[in-house]
Design an enzyme around this catalytic site. Structure first.
Site, PDB file in Angstrom:
ATOM      1  NE  ARG A 186      -1.307  -1.535   3.671  1.00 46.98           N
ATOM      2  CZ  ARG A 186      -1.341  -1.272   5.004  1.00 46.98           C
ATOM      3  NH1 ARG A 186      -2.588  -0.995   5.602  1.00 46.98           N
ATOM      4  NH2 ARG A 186      -0.476  -1.862   5.927  1.00 46.98           N
TER       5      ARG A 186
ATOM      6  CG  LEU B  99     -15.449  -2.925   8.108  1.00 47.05           C
ATOM      7  CD1 LEU B  99     -15.994  -3.728   9.209  1.00 47.05           C
ATOM      8  CD2 LEU B  99     -16.528  -2.808   6.673  1.00 47.05           C
TER       9      LEU B  99
ATOM     10  CB  CYS C 123      -4.427  -0.585  -6.930  1.00 50.03           C
ATOM     11  SG  CYS C 123      -2.762  -0.663  -6.997  1.00 50.03           S
TER      12      CYS C 123
HETATM   13  N1  LIG Z   1       0.872   1.623  -6.816  1.00 46.72           N
HETATM   14  C1  LIG Z   1       0.477   0.818  -6.194  1.00 46.72           C
HETATM   15  O1  LIG Z   1       0.094   0.992  -5.112  1.00 46.72           O
HETATM   16  C2  LIG Z   1       0.413  -0.879  -6.829  1.00 46.72           C
HETATM   17  C3  LIG Z   1       0.358  -1.727  -5.697  1.00 46.72           C
HETATM   18  C4  LIG Z   1       0.336  -3.052  -6.084  1.00 46.72           C
HETATM   19  C5  LIG Z   1       0.447  -3.059  -7.707  1.00 46.72           C
HETATM   20  N2  LIG Z   1       0.338  -2.279  -8.458  1.00 46.72           N
HETATM   21  C6  LIG Z   1       0.705  -2.581  -9.750  1.00 46.72           C
HETATM   22  O2  LIG Z   1       2.049  -2.433 -10.135  1.00 46.72           O
HETATM   23  C7  LIG Z   1       2.156  -1.824 -11.467  1.00 46.72           C
HETATM   24  C8  LIG Z   1       3.157  -0.870 -11.520  1.00 46.72           C
HETATM   25  O3  LIG Z   1       2.526   0.272 -10.947  1.00 46.72           O
HETATM   26  P1  LIG Z   1       3.031   1.793 -10.509  1.00 46.72           P
HETATM   27  O4  LIG Z   1       2.300   2.315  -9.510  1.00 46.72           O
HETATM   28  O5  LIG Z   1       4.387   1.484  -9.678  1.00 46.72           O
HETATM   29  O6  LIG Z   1       3.384   2.479 -11.988  1.00 46.72           O
HETATM   30  P2  LIG Z   1       4.109   3.765 -12.398  1.00 46.72           P
HETATM   31  O7  LIG Z   1       3.213   4.423 -13.469  1.00 46.72           O
HETATM   32  O8  LIG Z   1       4.344   4.594 -10.924  1.00 46.72           O
HETATM   33  O9  LIG Z   1       5.561   3.144 -12.861  1.00 46.72           O
HETATM   34  C9  LIG Z   1       5.558   2.400 -13.933  1.00 46.72           C
HETATM   35  C10 LIG Z   1       7.051   2.877 -14.536  1.00 46.72           C
HETATM   36  O10 LIG Z   1       7.421   1.828 -15.536  1.00 46.72           O
HETATM   37  C11 LIG Z   1       8.239   2.370 -16.466  1.00 46.72           C
HETATM   38  N3  LIG Z   1       7.982   1.907 -17.727  1.00 46.72           N
HETATM   39  C12 LIG Z   1       6.956   1.727 -18.604  1.00 46.72           C
HETATM   40  N4  LIG Z   1       7.041   0.784 -19.668  1.00 46.72           N
HETATM   41  C13 LIG Z   1       8.213   0.342 -19.635  1.00 46.72           C
HETATM   42  C14 LIG Z   1       9.374  -0.475 -20.254  1.00 46.72           C
HETATM   43  N5  LIG Z   1       8.806  -1.025 -21.429  1.00 46.72           N
HETATM   44  N6  LIG Z   1      10.590  -0.843 -19.828  1.00 46.72           N
HETATM   45  C15 LIG Z   1      10.876  -0.262 -18.614  1.00 46.72           C
HETATM   46  N7  LIG Z   1      10.220   0.720 -17.879  1.00 46.72           N
HETATM   47  C16 LIG Z   1       9.173   0.977 -18.224  1.00 46.72           C
HETATM   48  C17 LIG Z   1       7.604   3.787 -16.425  1.00 46.72           C
HETATM   49  O11 LIG Z   1       8.654   4.879 -16.969  1.00 46.72           O
HETATM   50  C18 LIG Z   1       7.595   4.265 -14.816  1.00 46.72           C
HETATM   51  O12 LIG Z   1       8.508   4.532 -14.255  1.00 46.72           O
HETATM   52  C19 LIG Z   1       0.932  -1.664 -12.070  1.00 46.72           C
HETATM   53  O13 LIG Z   1       0.631  -2.731 -12.813  1.00 46.72           O
HETATM   54  C20 LIG Z   1       0.059  -1.784 -10.818  1.00 46.72           C
HETATM   55  O14 LIG Z   1      -1.237  -1.997 -11.014  1.00 46.72           O
HETATM   56  C21 LIG Z   1       0.571  -0.811  -7.955  1.00 46.72           C
END
Ligand SMILES: NC(=O)c1ccc[n+]([C@@H]2O[C@H](COP(=O)([O-])OP(=O)(O)OC[C@H]3O[C@@H](n4cnc5c(N)ncnc54)[C@H](O)[C@@H]3O)[C@@H](O)[C@H]2O)c1
Length: 459
Positions: free
Chosen positions: A162, A262, A272
């Site tokens: 989180r 809750l 997310c």
């Molecule tokens: N943010 C959260 O709390 C959270 C929690 C659990 C899961 N997730 C999942 O994790 C994943 C990432 O989320 P996030 O919030 O970290 O995303 P984000 O948008 O903050 O970061 C994604 C990163 O990936 C990079 N990127 C994109 N394409 C790329 C490529 N081809 N090669 C290398 N780098 C590349 C971007 O430049 C960016 O820095 C998502 O699928 C999200 O659903 C997020």
């Protein structure tokens, strides 16, 4: 073990830093040169509690490095290539856009093949991004175009951290989930996470990637349902003269229900829940096996944000036109600068459309909010006091710690009307009655507003 983390957003950077912290060697790859430049220069591209210090310590210990080139990671012969790139929702149908995931997998496979070093290692492609069921299997096909079937494996290892307490969540998770058809990959993943499982953390290892992928969506859909359920019940409490806090306690103490998630609020948001619920609905509909509960949750949550506007409007006497409204909190939750799908992004534009003058304050998320909301018709205040000066109402939208401890008695004097609309229920009704302001909250009836038999006079 050597770990390559592809994508250094909220998930990739935190996970990479934490893997380094528990003793692995981590190389982070991102296609965004600005982000990598910042990281190489010792800066942290976004705010997350404890991350800056952890990155510094591990950089100095030589356990974490950053590059834009996947070939640099391949040269280090990594055991794992984690894919943690973004998977935003498609605007048209809410399905997850996994193009970056496939691109990252393919680029990595090509780089491994070009390195000509195929016999030495058995790289495991681990999908950390939240991806629709079937994505990991497709990655197997993509990588399989470049590497032989015995030269790699694919695993799914969804992330549950989180934002705001991501490091604590990584270090002390309720559970870890990983899935792979390859026994060798499962063994390697067990080894990777041993520093955590040794401390009693449970690793749920599934033999199908599909199950691991679905666990992530099911968990988020369930949590979104729980939040939406209590939000809806909170609204009913107001009509009935009941108290949603007492209701939450009364049901949450039942172990089968549990007391987390809750708390009523202005509706779920963030990076997310909104996109993951939509992606699950899309997957289910594509397979003619609809998840109607989740469909309802999405609809009710969207409506709930508009109910929040109604609440503000009603408290202001039926119209917000020409009223100055101080919005306290723009981040989707406390301790993060992330505003993705934040309730503020729905509520502020409605306030503006209905003629309110909005002054917004957030301890750290204002710049990100400004990039989305723009600056026309909205003032981004540098302090809470500046935001509420001359305001007809102060609306608490994010549960920042600093909003819990305010001396409203003193602050009231700078407001045009001392009206606090607390959409996070940060104050008990006892505290509120001593604050010296008009106080409106969710699912609770002000003391003295009736015993519930009068049809519910509370707001
Ligand atoms: N943010 C959260 O709390 C959270 C929690 C659990 C899961 N997730 C999942 O994790 C994943 C990432 O989320 P996030 O919030 O970290 O995303 P984000 O948008 O903050 O970061 C994604 C990163 O990936 C990079 N990127 C994109 N394409 C790329 C490529 N081809 N090669 C290398 N780098 C590349 C971007 O430049 C960016 O820095 C998502 O699928 C999200 O659903 C997020």
């Amino acid at each position: 073990m050597r770990v390559c983390m592809i994508g250094v957003g909220y998930v990739g950077l935190v996970t990479g830093a934490c893997f380094a912290e528990i003793g692995h060697e981590v190389i982070c790859v991102d296609t965004d040169p600005d982000k990598i430049r910042q990281l190489v220069a010792g800066e942290t591209p976004f705010y997350e509690v404890g991350l800056k210090d952890m990155l510094k310590a591990n950089r100095e210990a030589g356990r974490i490095s950053f590059t834009t080139e996947i070939a640099d990671a391949v040269k280090q012969n990594c055991a794992f290539y984690f894919i943690a790139v973004g998977t935003p929702a498609h605007l048209e149908d809410g399905g997850a856009d996994v193009s970056n995931v496939y691109r990252a997998a393919e680029a990595t496979a090509v780089a491994i093949k070009e390195s000509g070093d195929l016999d030495r290692s058995f790289p495991v492609f681990v999908v950390k991004s939240t991806v629709p069921v079937g994505t990991s299997r497709e990655i197997g096909r993509i990588v399989g175009r470049h590497l032989g079937p015995d030269q790699f494996a694919v695993a799914s290892n969804p992330e549950f951290l989180r934002q705001g307490c991501a490091i604590a969540d990584f270090m002390g998770p309720d559970r870890l989930v990983a899935g792979s058809r390859s026994e060798r990959a499962r063994t390697l993943l067990e080894e990777l996470y041993r520093p955590l499982t040794r401390q009693g953390r449970r690793l749920v290892l599934t033999t199908t990637v599909e199950t691991a992928e679905l666990i992530k969506y099911a968990a988020n859909a369930f949590l979104a349902t729980k939040i939406t359920f209590i939000n809806e019940l909170g609204r009913l409490c107001e009509k009935l003269g009941a108290d949603v806090e007492e209701l939450s306690l009364g049901i949450g103490l039942d172990k089968r229900i549990g007391d987390q998630f809750l708390s009523t609020g202005p509706g779920y948001g963030g990076s997310c829940f909104p996109k993951d619920t939509l992606a699950l609905i899309k997957t289910a509909n594509d397979l003619h096996s609809p998840v109607e509960i989740v469909e309802t949750v999405v609809r009710v949550n969207n409506r709930h944000k508009h109910f929040m506007f109604n609440k503000i409007r009603d408290a202001l006497g039926g119209s917000v036109a020409d009223k100055k409204v101080a919005v306290l909190g723009l981040a989707f939750k406390a301790n993060t600068d992330d505003v993705r799908d934040s309730p503020a992004l729905t509520i502020v534009p409605v306030l503006q459309r209905e003629g309110a003058h909005v002054a917004a304050y957030d301890p750290i998320a204002a710049a990100n909010a400004k990039a989305v909301l723009g600056s026309e018709g909205i003032v981004y205040a540098d302090s809470l006091k500046e935001a509420i000066a001359g305001a007809d109402a102060a609306v608490i939208l994010t549960e920042w710690e600093e909003f819990r401890k305010l001396d409203w008695g003193a602050l009231a004097s700078v407001m045009a009307r001392p009206l606090v609309i607390d959409l996070r229920n940060l104050y008990s009704l006892g505290q509120a009655s001593a604050m010296g302001v008009e106080y409106v909250s969710l699912g609770r009836n002000p003391v003295g507003s009736g015993d519930g038999n009068d049809g519910g006079a509370g707001r």
